[in-house]
Design a protein around this motif. Structure first.
Motif, PDB file in Angstrom:
ATOM      1  N   TYR A  48       1.036  -1.150  -0.035  1.00 55.19           N
ATOM      2  CA  TYR A  48       0.086   0.287   0.001  1.00 55.19           C
ATOM      3  C   TYR A  48       0.668   1.324  -0.001  1.00 55.19           C
ATOM      4  O   TYR A  48       0.370   2.237  -0.737  1.00 55.19           O
ATOM      5  CB  TYR A  48      -1.019   0.001   1.168  1.00 55.19           C
ATOM      6  CG  TYR A  48      -1.533   1.036   1.627  1.00 55.19           C
ATOM      7  CD1 TYR A  48      -3.082   1.703   0.645  1.00 55.19           C
ATOM      8  CD2 TYR A  48      -1.210   2.285   1.910  1.00 55.19           C
ATOM      9  CE1 TYR A  48      -3.428   2.532   1.002  1.00 55.19           C
ATOM     10  CE2 TYR A  48      -2.078   3.741   2.079  1.00 55.19           C
ATOM     11  CZ  TYR A  48      -3.195   3.225   1.566  1.00 55.19           C
ATOM     12  OH  TYR A  48      -3.743   4.833   2.098  1.00 55.19           O
ATOM     13  N   TRP A  49       2.022   1.251   0.760  1.00 56.88           N
ATOM     14  CA  TRP A  49       2.454   2.087   0.740  1.00 56.88           C
ATOM     15  C   TRP A  49       3.385   2.611  -0.115  1.00 56.88           C
ATOM     16  O   TRP A  49       4.042   3.698  -0.138  1.00 56.88           O
ATOM     17  CB  TRP A  49       3.307   1.910   2.496  1.00 56.88           C
ATOM     18  CG  TRP A  49       2.498   1.562   3.215  1.00 56.88           C
ATOM     19  CD1 TRP A  49       1.950   1.023   3.924  1.00 56.88           C
ATOM     20  CD2 TRP A  49       1.386   2.828   4.160  1.00 56.88           C
ATOM     21  NE1 TRP A  49       0.653   0.378   5.130  1.00 56.88           N
ATOM     22  CE2 TRP A  49       0.949   2.982   5.099  1.00 56.88           C
ATOM     23  CE3 TRP A  49       1.342   4.550   3.635  1.00 56.88           C
ATOM     24  CZ2 TRP A  49      -0.049   2.954   6.196  1.00 56.88           C
ATOM     25  CZ3 TRP A  49       0.820   4.810   4.690  1.00 56.88           C
ATOM     26  CH2 TRP A  49      -0.157   4.862   5.857  1.00 56.88           C
ATOM     27  N   GLY A  50       4.922   1.601  -0.395  1.00 53.47           N
ATOM     28  CA  GLY A  50       6.186   1.425  -1.255  1.00 53.47           C
ATOM     29  C   GLY A  50       6.815   0.625  -1.294  1.00 53.47           C
ATOM     30  O   GLY A  50       6.239  -0.228  -0.100  1.00 53.47           O
ATOM     31  N   PRO A  51       7.845   0.345  -1.178  1.00 54.88           N
ATOM     32  CA  PRO A  51       9.474  -0.372  -1.053  1.00 54.88           C
ATOM     33  C   PRO A  51       9.312  -0.901   0.040  1.00 54.88           C
ATOM     34  O   PRO A  51       9.861   0.189   1.254  1.00 54.88           O
ATOM     35  CB  PRO A  51       9.965  -0.126  -2.025  1.00 54.88           C
ATOM     36  CG  PRO A  51      10.058   0.743  -3.312  1.00 54.88           C
ATOM     37  CD  PRO A  51       8.387   1.534  -2.726  1.00 54.88           C
ATOM     38  N   GLY A  52       8.924  -2.058   0.939  1.00 56.68           N
ATOM     39  CA  GLY A  52       9.108  -2.373   2.433  1.00 56.68           C
ATOM     40  C   GLY A  52      11.169  -2.310   2.403  1.00 56.68           C
ATOM     41  O   GLY A  52      10.926  -2.488   4.146  1.00 56.68           O
ATOM     42  N   THR A  53      11.660  -1.917   1.902  1.00 65.08           N
ATOM     43  CA  THR A  53      12.731  -1.913   2.506  1.00 65.08           C
ATOM     44  C   THR A  53      13.565  -0.268   2.579  1.00 65.08           C
ATOM     45  O   THR A  53      14.731  -0.259   3.057  1.00 65.08           O
ATOM     46  CB  THR A  53      14.438  -2.800   0.369  1.00 65.08           C
ATOM     47  OG1 THR A  53      14.006  -1.576  -0.548  1.00 65.08           O
ATOM     48  CG2 THR A  53      14.018  -3.497   0.656  1.00 65.08           C
ATOM     49  N   THR A  54      12.212   0.367   2.146  1.00 70.18           N
ATOM     50  CA  THR A  54      12.270   2.014   2.540  1.00 70.18           C
ATOM     51  C   THR A  54      12.649   1.941   4.083  1.00 70.18           C
ATOM     52  O   THR A  54      11.284   1.388   4.748  1.00 70.18           O
ATOM     53  CB  THR A  54      11.098   2.946   1.397  1.00 70.18           C
ATOM     54  OG1 THR A  54      11.172   2.380   0.636  1.00 70.18           O
ATOM     55  CG2 THR A  54      11.085   4.330   1.712  1.00 70.18           C
ATOM     56  N   ASN A 275       0.793   6.677  -4.131  1.00 67.41           N
ATOM     57  CA  ASN A 275       1.561   5.822  -5.103  1.00 67.41           C
ATOM     58  C   ASN A 275       2.333   4.825  -5.095  1.00 67.41           C
ATOM     59  O   ASN A 275       2.843   4.303  -6.178  1.00 67.41           O
ATOM     60  CB  ASN A 275       1.941   6.888  -6.095  1.00 67.41           C
ATOM     61  CG  ASN A 275       0.754   8.065  -6.960  1.00 67.41           C
ATOM     62  OD1 ASN A 275      -0.525   7.518  -6.954  1.00 67.41           O
ATOM     63  ND2 ASN A 275       0.651   9.223  -6.753  1.00 67.41           N
ATOM     64  N   GLY A 276       2.458   3.927  -4.493  1.00 66.80           N
ATOM     65  CA  GLY A 276       3.379   2.392  -3.761  1.00 66.80           C
ATOM     66  C   GLY A 276       4.323   3.087  -3.689  1.00 66.80           C
ATOM     67  O   GLY A 276       5.339   2.019  -4.588  1.00 66.80           O
ATOM     68  N   ASN A 277       4.933   4.172  -3.266  1.00 61.48           N
ATOM     69  CA  ASN A 277       5.693   5.043  -3.610  1.00 61.48           C
ATOM     70  C   ASN A 277       6.560   6.159  -2.927  1.00 61.48           C
ATOM     71  O   ASN A 277       7.440   6.988  -2.384  1.00 61.48           O
ATOM     72  CB  ASN A 277       6.694   5.414  -5.040  1.00 61.48           C
ATOM     73  CG  ASN A 277       8.374   5.349  -4.956  1.00 61.48           C
ATOM     74  OD1 ASN A 277       8.932   4.400  -4.252  1.00 61.48           O
ATOM     75  ND2 ASN A 277       9.159   6.041  -5.746  1.00 61.48           N
ATOM     76  N   TRP A 278       5.859   5.443  -1.076  1.00 56.76           N
ATOM     77  CA  TRP A 278       5.729   6.754  -0.269  1.00 56.76           C
ATOM     78  C   TRP A 278       5.854   8.259  -0.980  1.00 56.76           C
ATOM     79  O   TRP A 278       6.685   8.746  -0.352  1.00 56.76           O
ATOM     80  CB  TRP A 278       7.197   6.195   0.509  1.00 56.76           C
ATOM     81  CG  TRP A 278       7.265   4.713   0.915  1.00 56.76           C
ATOM     82  CD1 TRP A 278       8.162   3.586   0.277  1.00 56.76           C
ATOM     83  CD2 TRP A 278       6.951   4.215   2.400  1.00 56.76           C
ATOM     84  NE1 TRP A 278       8.088   2.821   0.949  1.00 56.76           N
ATOM     85  CE2 TRP A 278       7.481   3.212   2.295  1.00 56.76           C
ATOM     86  CE3 TRP A 278       6.036   4.960   3.495  1.00 56.76           C
ATOM     87  CZ2 TRP A 278       7.329   2.168   3.162  1.00 56.76           C
ATOM     88  CZ3 TRP A 278       6.161   3.952   4.078  1.00 56.76           C
ATOM     89  CH2 TRP A 278       6.397   2.864   4.280  1.00 56.76           C
ATOM     90  N   GLY A 279       5.551   7.973  -1.596  1.00 56.01           N
ATOM     91  CA  GLY A 279       5.037   9.828  -2.109  1.00 56.01           C
ATOM     92  C   GLY A 279       3.567  10.499  -1.120  1.00 56.01           C
ATOM     93  O   GLY A 279       3.439   9.993  -0.614  1.00 56.01           O
ATOM     94  N   GLY A 280       3.576  11.794  -2.357  1.00 54.96           N
ATOM     95  CA  GLY A 280       2.924  12.930  -1.861  1.00 54.96           C
ATOM     96  C   GLY A 280       2.895  13.467   0.100  1.00 54.96           C
ATOM     97  O   GLY A 280       4.269  12.767   0.040  1.00 54.96           O
ATOM     98  N   ILE A 281       1.622  13.100   0.369  1.00 57.59           N
ATOM     99  CA  ILE A 281       1.947  13.690   1.678  1.00 57.59           C
ATOM    100  C   ILE A 281       2.910  12.277   3.332  1.00 57.59           C
ATOM    101  O   ILE A 281       3.237  12.842   3.773  1.00 57.59           O
ATOM    102  CB  ILE A 281       0.250  13.907   2.692  1.00 57.59           C
ATOM    103  CG1 ILE A 281       0.976  14.755   3.927  1.00 57.59           C
ATOM    104  CG2 ILE A 281      -0.088  13.505   3.219  1.00 57.59           C
ATOM    105  CD1 ILE A 281       1.616  16.089   3.763  1.00 57.59           C
ATOM    106  N   VAL A 282       2.427  11.201   1.983  1.00 56.36           N
ATOM    107  CA  VAL A 282       2.513   9.843   2.916  1.00 56.36           C
ATOM    108  C   VAL A 282       4.456  10.469   2.827  1.00 56.36           C
ATOM    109  O   VAL A 282       4.943   9.354   4.388  1.00 56.36           O
ATOM    110  CB  VAL A 282       2.971   9.353   2.314  1.00 56.36           C
ATOM    111  CG1 VAL A 282       3.379   7.806   3.485  1.00 56.36           C
ATOM    112  CG2 VAL A 282       0.605   8.415   2.804  1.00 56.36           C
ATOM    113  N   GLY A 283       5.054  10.994   1.892  1.00 55.54           N
ATOM    114  CA  GLY A 283       6.659  10.978   2.421  1.00 55.54           C
ATOM    115  C   GLY A 283       7.135  11.798   2.907  1.00 55.54           C
ATOM    116  O   GLY A 283       7.962  11.456   3.762  1.00 55.54           O
ATOM    117  N   VAL A 284       6.381  12.556   2.952  1.00 53.78           N
ATOM    118  CA  VAL A 284       6.417  13.884   4.143  1.00 53.78           C
ATOM    119  C   VAL A 284       6.728  13.175   6.072  1.00 53.78           C
ATOM    120  O   VAL A 284       7.837  13.674   6.594  1.00 53.78           O
ATOM    121  CB  VAL A 284       5.152  15.431   4.176  1.00 53.78           C
ATOM    122  CG1 VAL A 284       5.765  16.357   5.390  1.00 53.78           C
ATOM    123  CG2 VAL A 284       5.478  16.193   3.277  1.00 53.78           C
ATOM    124  N   VAL A 285       5.551  12.734   5.777  1.00 56.41           N
ATOM    125  CA  VAL A 285       4.863  11.875   7.340  1.00 56.41           C
ATOM    126  C   VAL A 285       6.165  10.834   7.151  1.00 56.41           C
ATOM    127  O   VAL A 285       7.331  10.749   8.740  1.00 56.41           O
ATOM    128  CB  VAL A 285       3.924  11.448   7.236  1.00 56.41           C
ATOM    129  CG1 VAL A 285       3.570  10.718   8.802  1.00 56.41           C
ATOM    130  CG2 VAL A 285       2.869  12.726   7.563  1.00 56.41           C
TER     131      VAL A 285
END
Length: 294
Positions: A48-54, A275-285
């Motif tokens: 849901y979020w992005g790569p699990g290695t992040t 967007n499946g890559n820790w994008g948008g506001i999710v990236g800020v958090v």
């Protein structure tokens, strides 16, 4: 002999304390929003979020629920995760996105004071962990909640049927329904840090004030009340400002108790979607979590 027994007893106590400390751990739980994406019960599925290695906080776990059914019907999945990782000697940092904020608020208000069996942080395929010593505690050990584009105040896109109206979750996300679902001031003294994005589009004119294409500032900023209002960045002269921190907003409206705006998107640079890559506001958090969830 008495001295030897005393030394042995002290040694045993030290061993017990050391083993207890070694068993204690902190976890970072990520709770998804609408549409879901990760396999329910699999705490290592971050699709849901992005790569699990992040990097995404200490001992990160993805609390997957289906993102379509009602909050009440899926809430047990979240309680299972909190029981697993946030009881006994373990503590949790919680991160939510969109409807995950509604889910977490509902959980704390309705179950945050209930008796929870202490669990061993070792989950089966259904996401359920085993008991430790059979003892219980009141609620969960939670340090804080960070909400990316929190939808605990609902979205006008649900009100007007912009999303699939047959989805039970869409019904829950109507502004009047979401705001009446539980007492949003009841957080069990756990702070919700709100991250409000503002990169809206033309069609998001349905949403009042500043928005991120899916949720408006009245919700992402934790503004109290029975209905949504119009809140903006200080550069916008046509509606009241959403203030940072816990202060009342311009015009006097209050935020829910234990809700604080940690980030307001003054540059209108971030939208709603990971967007499946820790994008948008999710990236800020995520960036904030990496530096603080340790």
């Amino acid at each position: 002999m008495k001295i030897i027994r005393t030394i042995r007893a002290i040694g045993a106590l030290c061993l017990f304390l050391v083993s207890g400390w070694a068993a204690a751990a902190n976890y970072t739980l990520w709770i998804n929003g609408r549409t879901g994406g990760g396999a329910v019960g699999n705490y290592n599925d971050f699709s849901y979020w992005g790569p699990g290695t992040t990097a995404a906080g200490v001992n990160k776990k993805s609390v997957n629920w289906d993102g379509r059914s009602s909050i009440a019907s899926q809430n047990g999945k979240v309680r299972d995760a909190l029981d697993c990782f946030c009881t006994g000697s373990n503590w949790c940092y919680i991160v939510t996105h969109s409807a995950g904020d509604l889910m977490m608020g509902y959980t704390l208000a309705n179950y945050g004071g209930s008796a929870r069996l202490k669990k061993n942080a070792s989950a089966n395929s259904a996401g359920v962990c085993g008991n430790t010593d059979g003892s219980s505690q009141a609620g969960w050990n939670i340090k804080w909640v960070r909400a990316a584009s929190g939808a605990a105040g609902g979205s006008e896109l649900s009100d007007v049927g912009s999303w699939t109206t047959s989805e039970p979750l869409v019904q829950d996300l109507k502004t009047s329904t979401a705001r009446a679902m539980y007492n949003h001031n009841t957080t069990r003294n756990i702070w919700f840090y709100m991250y409000a994005a503002a990169k809206g589009t033309a069609y998001s004119g349905i949403l009042p004030g500043q928005d991120d294409e899916a949720v408006a500032y009245h919700s992402t900023g934790g503004v109290a009340g029975s209905a949504g209002g119009s809140y903006c960045n200080p550069s916008d002269w046509f509606c009241n400002d959403l203030t940072l921190g816990t202060a009342a907003n311009e015009g006097g409206s209050a935020k829910w108790s234990y809700h604080s705006v940690a980030f307001r998107d003054d540059g209108e640079a971030y939208n709603h979607y990971a967007n499946g890559n820790w994008g948008g506001i999710v990236g800020v958090v995520r960036s904030a979590v990496v530096s603080s969830a340790q």
